[in-house]
Design a protein around this motif. Structure first.
Motif, mmCIF file in Angstrom:
data_model
loop_
_atom_site.group_PDB
_atom_site.id
_atom_site.type_symbol
_atom_site.label_atom_id
_atom_site.label_comp_id
_atom_site.label_asym_id
_atom_site.label_seq_id
_atom_site.Cartn_x
_atom_site.Cartn_y
_atom_site.Cartn_z
ATOM 1 N N GLY A 94 -15.095 2.123 -1.781
ATOM 2 C CA GLY A 94 -14.327 3.273 -1.316
ATOM 3 C C GLY A 94 -13.161 2.921 -0.431
ATOM 4 N N SER A 95 -12.697 1.690 -0.511
ATOM 5 C CA SER A 95 -11.583 1.254 0.320
ATOM 6 C C SER A 95 -10.597 0.490 -0.559
ATOM 7 C CB SER A 95 -12.095 0.365 1.460
ATOM 8 O OG SER A 95 -11.071 0.102 2.382
ATOM 9 N N SER A 96 -9.438 0.213 0.000
ATOM 10 C CA SER A 96 -8.432 -0.552 -0.735
ATOM 11 C C SER A 96 -7.449 -1.143 0.266
ATOM 12 C CB SER A 96 -7.695 0.335 -1.742
ATOM 13 O OG SER A 96 -6.957 1.331 -1.069
ATOM 14 N N ILE A 97 -6.597 -2.013 -0.244
ATOM 15 C CA ILE A 97 -5.501 -2.535 0.567
ATOM 16 C C ILE A 97 -4.211 -2.260 -0.194
ATOM 17 C CG2 ILE A 97 -6.926 -4.311 1.669
ATOM 18 C CD1 ILE A 97 -5.522 -6.384 -0.165
ATOM 19 N N THR A 98 -3.105 -2.329 0.505
ATOM 20 C CA THR A 98 -1.812 -2.111 -0.110
ATOM 21 C C THR A 98 -1.337 -3.402 -0.756
ATOM 22 O OG1 THR A 98 -1.280 -0.443 1.548
ATOM 23 C CG2 THR A 98 0.572 -1.394 0.321
ATOM 24 N N LEU A 99 -0.952 -3.306 -2.021
ATOM 25 C CA LEU A 99 -0.416 -4.446 -2.758
ATOM 26 C C LEU A 99 1.103 -4.309 -2.825
ATOM 27 C CD1 LEU A 99 -2.929 -4.413 -5.758
ATOM 28 C CD2 LEU A 99 -3.055 -5.802 -3.675
ATOM 29 N N SER A 100 1.791 -5.420 -2.731
ATOM 30 C CA SER A 100 3.248 -5.371 -2.821
ATOM 31 C C SER A 100 3.666 -5.074 -4.258
ATOM 32 C CB SER A 100 3.858 -6.702 -2.365
ATOM 33 O OG SER A 100 3.595 -7.707 -3.320
ATOM 34 N N ALA A 101 4.839 -4.499 -4.419
ATOM 35 C CA ALA A 101 5.361 -4.187 -5.753
ATOM 36 C C ALA A 101 5.442 -5.445 -6.607
ATOM 37 C CB ALA A 101 6.733 -3.528 -5.632
ATOM 38 N N GLU A 102 5.693 -6.560 -5.980
ATOM 39 C CA GLU A 102 5.816 -7.843 -6.680
ATOM 40 C C GLU A 102 4.534 -8.224 -7.432
ATOM 41 O OE1 GLU A 102 6.465 -12.520 -5.382
ATOM 42 O OE2 GLU A 102 6.383 -10.970 -3.851
ATOM 43 N N HIS A 103 3.372 -7.875 -6.863
ATOM 44 C CA HIS A 103 2.091 -8.276 -7.441
ATOM 45 C C HIS A 103 1.292 -7.131 -8.055
ATOM 46 C CE1 HIS A 103 2.553 -11.319 -4.074
ATOM 47 N NE2 HIS A 103 2.706 -12.020 -5.182
ATOM 48 N N GLU A 104 1.653 -5.911 -7.733
ATOM 49 C CA GLU A 104 0.776 -4.783 -8.037
ATOM 50 C C GLU A 104 0.456 -4.633 -9.522
ATOM 51 O OE1 GLU A 104 -0.036 -0.232 -6.743
ATOM 52 O OE2 GLU A 104 2.037 -0.923 -6.639
ATOM 53 N N GLU A 105 1.439 -4.641 -10.396
ATOM 54 C CA GLU A 105 1.171 -4.397 -11.810
ATOM 55 C C GLU A 105 0.232 -5.453 -12.394
ATOM 56 O OE1 GLU A 105 3.382 -3.711 -16.089
ATOM 57 O OE2 GLU A 105 4.606 -4.016 -14.309
ATOM 58 N N ALA A 106 0.521 -6.717 -12.162
ATOM 59 C CA ALA A 106 -0.313 -7.785 -12.725
ATOM 60 C C ALA A 106 -1.732 -7.733 -12.161
ATOM 61 C CB ALA A 106 0.324 -9.145 -12.450
ATOM 62 N N LEU A 107 -1.864 -7.542 -10.848
ATOM 63 C CA LEU A 107 -3.199 -7.498 -10.251
ATOM 64 C C LEU A 107 -3.982 -6.281 -10.731
ATOM 65 C CD1 LEU A 107 -2.543 -8.743 -6.599
ATOM 66 C CD2 LEU A 107 -3.726 -9.966 -8.441
#
Length: 129
Positions: A94-107
């Motif tokens: 039920g938690s998450s962290i913020t991913l940068s735009a640079e990595h978000e799509e691939a991750l």
């Protein structure tokens, strides 16, 4: 035989024994490297791990920071599998962290695949529209 990961007596991930033990071992090794506790504790009662959410979230943030800061393809590759599994487990808690735009799509695409394998109920949400 399984190796469950639990939060407040609720099973987040009912990992297979080999997968669950390997994840725990890899997380312990990474924790030593980044000098942060994992937030994962062996639980002899269930034969798996308890997740202490605030500590685990900080650990995942540390993994992501280490992954993001390196320019080494080897280091990124080594971090990536542990990071993606950790991101899915964190989401299952039920938690998450913020991913940068640079990595978000691939991750997120990898999280969808791994999440499906981990039995994440919302694995489809990881894919970017």
């Amino acid at each position: 035989m399984s190796y469950p990961y639990e939060l407040d007596n609720a099973t987040l991930w009912d990992a297979g024994y080999q997968s669950g033990r390997l994840y725990f071992t890899l997380a312990q090794g990474a924790a030593e490297h980044i000098e942060l506790p994992t937030g994962l504790a062996c639980n002899d009662r269930i034969g798996g791990c308890d997740v202490e959410l605030p500590t685990f979230r900080a650990f995942v943030e540390g993994l992501y920071d280490s992954y993001s800061r390196t320019n080494s393809a080897v280091l990124q590759g080594l971090w990536r599998g542990l990071l993606v599994t950790s991101l899915v487990l964190l989401d299952m808690a039920g938690s998450s962290i913020t991913l940068s735009a640079e990595h978000e799509e691939a991750l997120r695409n990898e999280m969808a695949s791994v999440g499906r394998s981990m039995g994440a109920p919302n694995w489809r949400q990881y894919r970017n529209p």
